[in-house]
Design an enzyme around this catalytic site. Sequence first.
Site, PDB file in Angstrom:
ATOM      1  N   HIS A  27      44.301 -25.244 -39.915  1.00 49.08           N
ATOM      2  CA  HIS A  27      43.588 -25.430 -41.179  1.00 49.08           C
ATOM      3  C   HIS A  27      42.306 -24.593 -41.281  1.00 49.08           C
ATOM      4  CE1 HIS A  27      41.266 -28.590 -39.180  1.00 49.08           C
ATOM      5  NE2 HIS A  27      42.253 -29.449 -39.205  1.00 49.08           N
ATOM      6  N   HIS A  81      45.052 -41.511 -33.845  1.00 47.33           N
ATOM      7  CA  HIS A  81      44.543 -40.636 -34.915  1.00 47.33           C
ATOM      8  C   HIS A  81      45.712 -40.246 -35.817  1.00 47.33           C
ATOM      9  CE1 HIS A  81      42.538 -37.559 -37.077  1.00 47.33           C
ATOM     10  NE2 HIS A  81      42.657 -36.552 -36.230  1.00 47.33           N
ATOM     11  N   GLU A  83      46.046 -37.812 -38.083  1.00 48.54           N
ATOM     12  CA  GLU A  83      46.279 -36.443 -38.544  1.00 48.54           C
ATOM     13  C   GLU A  83      47.643 -35.965 -38.048  1.00 48.54           C
ATOM     14  OE1 GLU A  83      43.001 -33.702 -38.066  1.00 48.54           O
ATOM     15  OE2 GLU A  83      43.952 -32.266 -39.422  1.00 48.54           O
ATOM     16  N   ASP A  85      49.024 -33.408 -36.771  1.00 55.40           N
ATOM     17  CA  ASP A  85      49.333 -32.760 -35.488  1.00 55.40           C
ATOM     18  C   ASP A  85      49.617 -33.806 -34.416  1.00 55.40           C
ATOM     19  OD1 ASP A  85      46.599 -33.239 -36.013  1.00 55.40           O
ATOM     20  OD2 ASP A  85      45.943 -31.932 -34.398  1.00 55.40           O
ATOM     21  N   HIS A 148      37.223 -37.554 -35.801  1.00 54.10           N
ATOM     22  CA  HIS A 148      36.632 -36.918 -36.956  1.00 54.10           C
ATOM     23  C   HIS A 148      37.268 -37.369 -38.267  1.00 54.10           C
ATOM     24  CE1 HIS A 148      39.778 -33.638 -37.846  1.00 54.10           C
ATOM     25  NE2 HIS A 148      40.261 -34.340 -36.857  1.00 54.10           N
ATOM     26  N   ASP A 167      41.245 -36.516 -30.627  1.00 52.25           N
ATOM     27  CA  ASP A 167      40.640 -35.176 -30.726  1.00 52.25           C
ATOM     28  C   ASP A 167      39.359 -35.050 -29.890  1.00 52.25           C
ATOM     29  OD1 ASP A 167      42.549 -34.122 -32.411  1.00 52.25           O
ATOM     30  OD2 ASP A 167      41.427 -34.511 -34.247  1.00 52.25           O
ATOM     31  N   TYR A 195      35.678 -25.731 -30.661  1.00 58.71           N
ATOM     32  CA  TYR A 195      36.282 -26.943 -31.232  1.00 58.71           C
ATOM     33  C   TYR A 195      35.196 -27.833 -31.842  1.00 58.71           C
ATOM     34  CZ  TYR A 195      39.620 -30.717 -31.726  1.00 58.71           C
ATOM     35  OH  TYR A 195      40.445 -31.665 -32.254  1.00 58.71           O
ATOM     36  N   HIS A 228      44.208 -32.481 -27.404  1.00 56.94           N
ATOM     37  CA  HIS A 228      44.375 -31.019 -27.360  1.00 56.94           C
ATOM     38  C   HIS A 228      43.741 -30.471 -26.084  1.00 56.94           C
ATOM     39  CE1 HIS A 228      45.529 -30.865 -31.606  1.00 56.94           C
ATOM     40  NE2 HIS A 228      44.446 -31.545 -31.912  1.00 56.94           N
TER      41      HIS A 228
END
Length: 402
Positions: A27, A81, A83, A85, A148, A167, A195, A228
């Site tokens: 993104h 989380h 999101e 991914d 986040h 994250d 990051y 990650h």
Amino acid sequence: MGPCTAEKLTDKVYWVGAIDWGVRDFHGYLTSRGSTYNAFLIIDEKITLIDTVKKPFMNEMLSRISSVIPPEKIDIIVSNHAEMDHTGCLPEVINAVKPKKIYASAMGKKALAAHFHFEDDVVTPVKSGESISLGESSLSFVETRMLHWPDSMVSYLDTDKVMFSQDGFGMHLASTERFDDQLPAYVLKQEAEKYFANILLPFSPMVTGLMKKLEDLNLDIELLCPDHGPVWRSDIAGILNSWKEWALQKSSRKAVVIYDTMWKSTGMMAEAVADGLVSQGISVRVMPLSASHRSDVATAVLDAGALIVGSPTINGQMFPRMADVLTYLKGLKPKNLIGAVFGSYGWSGEAVKHVEQFLADMKIPLAAESLNVNYVPGIEDLKKANHIGVAVGKELVEKCPE
Ligand code: FEO
């Protein structure tokens, strides 16, 4: 199911994630070294999967899980989380595995429903301080709202002293090495910093709050498992400390000069500005936007004390790449910067005013009067550009005593 195998991290915990060697755009963030989507399998009486992976990588994850147990044996899925991914393949995984329970924070339940239109009884919400028994071990949760996303939370496995931090404390770095101490320290620093700058910067005050909360909880963490990049086992204190420092956004004797240029006029001025900064002992990073990605600019700004911006005017506007970078930076809300603006123009010259407005919106005070030069700078113009660098440098030296 495929040839991918899990990697054992502790007695009970396996890494069952996926490696994305090819991703370069996350993104808008340039992920030059690819990424991993980490998922973790806990083997106890109740077999638990922590997070899933980006949709195209589902089979890789299932293949790794299959190297330990048949995926249908998974009893619990925890979504730290929402999101995509980490949840892109969640509906398919739920279908394949049919877990007895799926846990997420209350905001996570809401976010998952908004993504996948789940029925209300699919996800069970958990709160900070709650824990679930997996048999011998128990898993407890700490909500980390806005770190986040509103739904974000971390989970802690008591027996093996493992924190699954989604994250948090992660980085985009594809590697076959699974632990921090197997990778070069400079790579970890670069990617962790990038990051933080690109994902966490707008939430810095909340990071400070989280770090305090974690200190108060005083959890014994032997393994810190982000979603990650590598798992931290050797330098957990180092990454926690870096986050604490970055979140403070302290000013420093470093300046970032970003510019774009049409016929080298603004480019010449950028060199003169940099020279003025150097004369005051400032460490300068000159970033022509023809060769600098927005996410690298954000990273450079993270520990800088000044942001100096140069743009020509084209059709009454700043250069499009500059609009891109400033829009991106404005969203990241960098703090404690001072600034200056310069540019060149043919017949109107609006870009300087437009950039000044961006800096005003970002609460970056100007340390020098802006310079707007018609067509090509002469020697006097370049002296003025140099003076911009000197003025910013002097103010930084005053602000940041050594
Ligand atoms: Fe890695 Fe916020 O997703």
